[in-house]
Each structure stands twice: as C-alpha cells, then as structure tokens.
Design a protein around this motif. Structure first.
Motif, PDB file in Angstrom:
ATOM      1  N   ALA A  60      41.335 140.344  -6.628  1.00 28.73           N
ATOM      2  CA  ALA A  60      40.041 140.823  -6.123  1.00 28.73           C
ATOM      3  C   ALA A  60      38.862 140.227  -6.238  1.00 28.73           C
ATOM      4  CB  ALA A  60      39.540 142.243  -6.195  1.00 28.73           C
ATOM      5  N   LEU A  61      38.494 139.822  -7.682  1.00 29.98           N
ATOM      6  CA  LEU A  61      37.062 139.087  -7.986  1.00 29.98           C
ATOM      7  C   LEU A  61      37.529 137.952  -7.599  1.00 29.98           C
ATOM      8  CD1 LEU A  61      37.160 139.205 -12.258  1.00 29.98           C
ATOM      9  CD2 LEU A  61      35.436 140.398 -10.378  1.00 29.98           C
ATOM     10  N   GLY A  62      38.324 136.762  -6.913  1.00 26.14           N
ATOM     11  CA  GLY A  62      38.655 136.022  -6.305  1.00 26.14           C
ATOM     12  C   GLY A  62      38.439 135.662  -5.257  1.00 26.14           C
ATOM     13  N   VAL A  63      38.871 136.865  -3.634  1.00 20.05           N
ATOM     14  CA  VAL A  63      38.261 137.162  -2.969  1.00 20.05           C
ATOM     15  C   VAL A  63      36.575 137.187  -2.976  1.00 20.05           C
ATOM     16  CG1 VAL A  63      38.177 138.673  -0.784  1.00 20.05           C
ATOM     17  CG2 VAL A  63      40.054 138.357  -1.865  1.00 20.05           C
ATOM     18  N   LEU A  64      36.396 137.832  -4.042  1.00 19.94           N
ATOM     19  CA  LEU A  64      34.456 138.420  -3.813  1.00 19.94           C
ATOM     20  C   LEU A  64      34.080 136.737  -3.907  1.00 19.94           C
ATOM     21  CD1 LEU A  64      34.364 142.055  -6.305  1.00 19.94           C
ATOM     22  CD2 LEU A  64      33.814 141.456  -3.154  1.00 19.94           C
ATOM     23  N   VAL A  65      34.805 136.309  -4.656  1.00 18.61           N
ATOM     24  CA  VAL A  65      33.575 135.884  -5.270  1.00 18.61           C
ATOM     25  C   VAL A  65      34.135 133.464  -3.841  1.00 18.61           C
ATOM     26  CG1 VAL A  65      34.342 132.332  -6.981  1.00 18.61           C
ATOM     27  CG2 VAL A  65      34.313 135.029  -7.688  1.00 18.61           C
ATOM     28  N   THR A  66      35.016 133.516  -3.053  1.00 18.69           N
ATOM     29  CA  THR A  66      35.076 133.000  -2.113  1.00 18.69           C
ATOM     30  C   THR A  66      34.705 133.010  -0.794  1.00 18.69           C
ATOM     31  OG1 THR A  66      37.713 133.542  -2.184  1.00 18.69           O
ATOM     32  CG2 THR A  66      37.127 131.771  -3.468  1.00 18.69           C
ATOM     33  N   LEU A  67      34.768 134.399  -0.466  1.00 23.35           N
ATOM     34  CA  LEU A  67      34.227 134.892   0.816  1.00 23.35           C
ATOM     35  C   LEU A  67      32.774 134.392   1.227  1.00 23.35           C
ATOM     36  CD1 LEU A  67      35.775 138.703   1.789  1.00 23.35           C
ATOM     37  CD2 LEU A  67      35.826 136.347   2.601  1.00 23.35           C
ATOM     38  N   PRO A  68      31.620 134.896   0.260  1.00 23.36           N
ATOM     39  CA  PRO A  68      30.796 134.721   0.719  1.00 23.36           C
ATOM     40  C   PRO A  68      30.168 133.424   1.074  1.00 23.36           C
ATOM     41  CG  PRO A  68      29.809 135.982  -1.276  1.00 23.36           C
ATOM     42  CD  PRO A  68      31.652 135.681  -1.035  1.00 23.36           C
ATOM     43  N   PRO A  69      30.747 131.891  -0.079  1.00 25.57           N
ATOM     44  CA  PRO A  69      30.922 130.372   1.091  1.00 25.57           C
ATOM     45  C   PRO A  69      31.124 130.736   2.002  1.00 25.57           C
ATOM     46  CG  PRO A  69      30.879 130.238  -1.452  1.00 25.57           C
ATOM     47  CD  PRO A  69      31.520 131.836  -1.262  1.00 25.57           C
ATOM     48  N   LEU A  70      32.594 131.294   2.267  1.00 21.26           N
ATOM     49  CA  LEU A  70      33.693 130.995   3.760  1.00 21.26           C
ATOM     50  C   LEU A  70      32.254 131.633   4.719  1.00 21.26           C
ATOM     51  CD1 LEU A  70      36.856 131.643   2.967  1.00 21.26           C
ATOM     52  CD2 LEU A  70      35.880 129.903   3.185  1.00 21.26           C
ATOM     53  N   ALA A  71      31.951 132.127   4.689  1.00 19.65           N
ATOM     54  CA  ALA A  71      30.792 133.437   5.492  1.00 19.65           C
ATOM     55  C   ALA A  71      29.955 132.288   5.814  1.00 19.65           C
ATOM     56  CB  ALA A  71      30.788 134.286   5.228  1.00 19.65           C
ATOM     57  N   GLY A  72      29.128 131.683   4.682  1.00 24.68           N
ATOM     58  CA  GLY A  72      28.033 130.243   5.344  1.00 24.68           C
ATOM     59  C   GLY A  72      28.554 129.213   5.863  1.00 24.68           C
ATOM     60  N   MET A  73      29.871 128.775   5.919  1.00 20.11           N
ATOM     61  CA  MET A  73      30.192 127.970   6.276  1.00 20.11           C
ATOM     62  C   MET A  73      30.475 128.244   7.831  1.00 20.11           C
ATOM     63  SD  MET A  73      32.485 125.406   3.318  1.00 20.11           S
ATOM     64  CE  MET A  73      33.541 126.786   3.209  1.00 20.11           C
ATOM     65  N   ALA A  74      31.132 129.244   7.796  1.00 18.91           N
ATOM     66  CA  ALA A  74      31.921 129.344   9.045  1.00 18.91           C
ATOM     67  C   ALA A  74      29.712 129.395   9.778  1.00 18.91           C
ATOM     68  CB  ALA A  74      32.063 130.716   9.236  1.00 18.91           C
ATOM     69  N   CYS A  75      29.966 130.105   9.458  1.00 18.10           N
ATOM     70  CA  CYS A  75      27.794 130.311   9.839  1.00 18.10           C
ATOM     71  C   CYS A  75      27.585 128.953  10.422  1.00 18.10           C
ATOM     72  CB  CYS A  75      26.893 130.989   9.194  1.00 18.10           C
ATOM     73  SG  CYS A  75      25.456 131.115   9.717  1.00 18.10           S
ATOM     74  N   GLY A  76      27.268 128.516   9.336  1.00 18.12           N
ATOM     75  CA  GLY A  76      26.864 126.820   9.390  1.00 18.12           C
ATOM     76  C   GLY A  76      27.966 125.975  11.005  1.00 18.12           C
ATOM     77  N   LEU A  77      29.423 126.120  10.892  1.00 17.13           N
ATOM     78  CA  LEU A  77      29.865 125.198  11.556  1.00 17.13           C
ATOM     79  C   LEU A  77      29.797 126.152  13.221  1.00 17.13           C
ATOM     80  CD1 LEU A  77      32.337 123.284  11.991  1.00 17.13           C
ATOM     81  CD2 LEU A  77      34.221 124.984  11.302  1.00 17.13           C
ATOM     82  N   SER A  78      29.511 127.330  12.983  1.00 21.24           N
ATOM     83  CA  SER A  78      28.792 127.340  14.116  1.00 21.24           C
ATOM     84  C   SER A  78      27.759 127.256  14.915  1.00 21.24           C
ATOM     85  CB  SER A  78      29.211 129.234  14.744  1.00 21.24           C
ATOM     86  OG  SER A  78      28.082 129.843  14.074  1.00 21.24           O
ATOM     87  N   GLN A  79      26.995 127.114  14.123  1.00 16.71           N
ATOM     88  CA  GLN A  79      25.607 126.484  14.342  1.00 16.71           C
ATOM     89  C   GLN A  79      25.558 125.214  15.181  1.00 16.71           C
ATOM     90  OE1 GLN A  79      22.800 127.548  11.303  1.00 16.71           O
ATOM     91  NE2 GLN A  79      22.524 130.159  12.014  1.00 16.71           N
ATOM     92  N   ALA A  80      26.169 124.606  14.131  1.00 15.49           N
ATOM     93  CA  ALA A  80      26.942 123.031  14.614  1.00 15.49           C
ATOM     94  C   ALA A  80      27.610 122.258  15.889  1.00 15.49           C
ATOM     95  CB  ALA A  80      26.544 122.218  12.847  1.00 15.49           C
ATOM     96  N   THR A  81      28.319 123.478  16.045  1.00 14.60           N
ATOM     97  CA  THR A  81      28.925 123.629  17.138  1.00 14.60           C
ATOM     98  C   THR A  81      28.561 123.856  19.102  1.00 14.60           C
ATOM     99  OG1 THR A  81      30.811 124.866  16.638  1.00 14.60           O
ATOM    100  CG2 THR A  81      30.856 122.384  15.231  1.00 14.60           C
ATOM    101  N   SER A  82      27.025 125.015  18.201  1.00 15.73           N
ATOM    102  CA  SER A  82      27.048 126.209  19.849  1.00 15.73           C
ATOM    103  C   SER A  82      28.205 126.870  19.988  1.00 15.73           C
ATOM    104  CB  SER A  82      26.456 125.360  20.474  1.00 15.73           C
ATOM    105  OG  SER A  82      25.602 124.613  20.283  1.00 15.73           O
ATOM    106  N   SER A  83      29.517 127.152  18.672  1.00 14.30           N
ATOM    107  CA  SER A  83      30.343 128.474  19.309  1.00 14.30           C
ATOM    108  C   SER A  83      30.987 129.159  18.251  1.00 14.30           C
ATOM    109  CB  SER A  83      31.658 127.136  19.512  1.00 14.30           C
ATOM    110  OG  SER A  83      32.373 126.450  19.039  1.00 14.30           O
ATOM    111  N   ASP A  84      31.365 130.089  18.926  1.00 15.71           N
ATOM    112  CA  ASP A  84      31.970 130.859  17.806  1.00 15.71           C
ATOM    113  C   ASP A  84      32.720 130.803  16.699  1.00 15.71           C
ATOM    114  OD1 ASP A  84      31.653 134.075  16.932  1.00 15.71           O
ATOM    115  OD2 ASP A  84      33.512 134.477  18.094  1.00 15.71           O
ATOM    116  N   VAL A  85      32.768 131.025  16.029  1.00  9.88           N
ATOM    117  CA  VAL A  85      33.276 130.155  14.879  1.00  9.88           C
ATOM    118  C   VAL A  85      33.179 132.266  14.030  1.00  9.88           C
ATOM    119  CG1 VAL A  85      33.772 129.080  12.628  1.00  9.88           C
ATOM    120  CG2 VAL A  85      32.915 128.368  14.643  1.00  9.88           C
ATOM    121  N   GLY A  86      34.483 132.481  13.560  1.00  3.69           N
ATOM    122  CA  GLY A  86      34.696 133.622  12.220  1.00  3.69           C
ATOM    123  C   GLY A  86      35.671 132.958  11.181  1.00  3.69           C
TER     124      GLY A  86
END
Length: 119
Positions: A60-86
C-alpha cells in the motif's frame, strides 16, 4: 540491463539479511511463548500473520509513493505529445513474447551492423 540486475541483486541480499536478523531477534520471543504453552503451529500462525501484514502495508505504501510521480509523468508526456496518456494499472502479469526483428542484409547499415560493431 546490467544495472537493473545489480540493483535487484542488492535488493535481494538486503531483504534476506533483514529477514535473517528479524528471525534471530525473535528467537527469544519464541522461547518465551513456547514455555508459556504455545505450540509450534501457533507460533507459525503468528509469524505468518505478521508477515502478511507487513507485505500488505508495504504494498500500500509503495503504491501511494509511486502513483503521484507516475501521474506527473503521464501528464507531462501528454502535454509534450499533445495526445491523451493515461495510467493503466493491471494486476495481471502477462509476460510478452520477444519479437525477432527482421534484419537487413549485412552491410545495409541496419541493426545487424551496429550490433556487430560493438562485439
């Protein structure tokens, strides 16, 4: 790839060492419980329960620690590629088959030439 093997190997050694130290430290507790009338089955049940509890809390702690950075990377990648990354989290492990890429003839400047150049 080699760096990942080294990191996983070090992690395995660290976990094994931690488990050995924990088992050694619990030796006195097990002796007290046995002298108080505890059975081997009961000691194993307590030890197994504690292990499962630690695994659940760690996961549970591992998921809580890794989800915010993964969400940030997905957001940055979607902005950089102008496509939906989930984020797609799956609990099933599906090993992929290795695909063999067709290689061009030797001397064509393809993958085969660069792979041979480094050997």
């Amino acid at each position: 790839m080699m760096l990942m093997v080294i990191a996983v190997g070090c992690s395995v050694i660290a976990v094994a060492d931690s488990m050995a130290m924990a088992a050694h430290g619990r030796r006195r507790d097990c002796g007290v419980m046995k002298s108080a009338g505890g059975t081997v089955r009961r000691l194993l049940a307590i030890s197994g329960g504690e292990t499962i509890l630690v695994i659940v809390i760690g996961a549970a702690l591992g998921v809580l620690v890794t989800l915010p950075p993964l969400a940030g990377m997905a957001c940055g990648l979607s902005q950089a590629t102008s496509s939906d990354v989930g984020l797609h989290l799956s609990t099933r492990y599906r090993p992929g088959r290795r695909r063999r890429h067709r290689q061009g003839p030797a001397g064509a400047g393809g993958v085969r030439d660069t792979a041979m150049a480094y050997r």
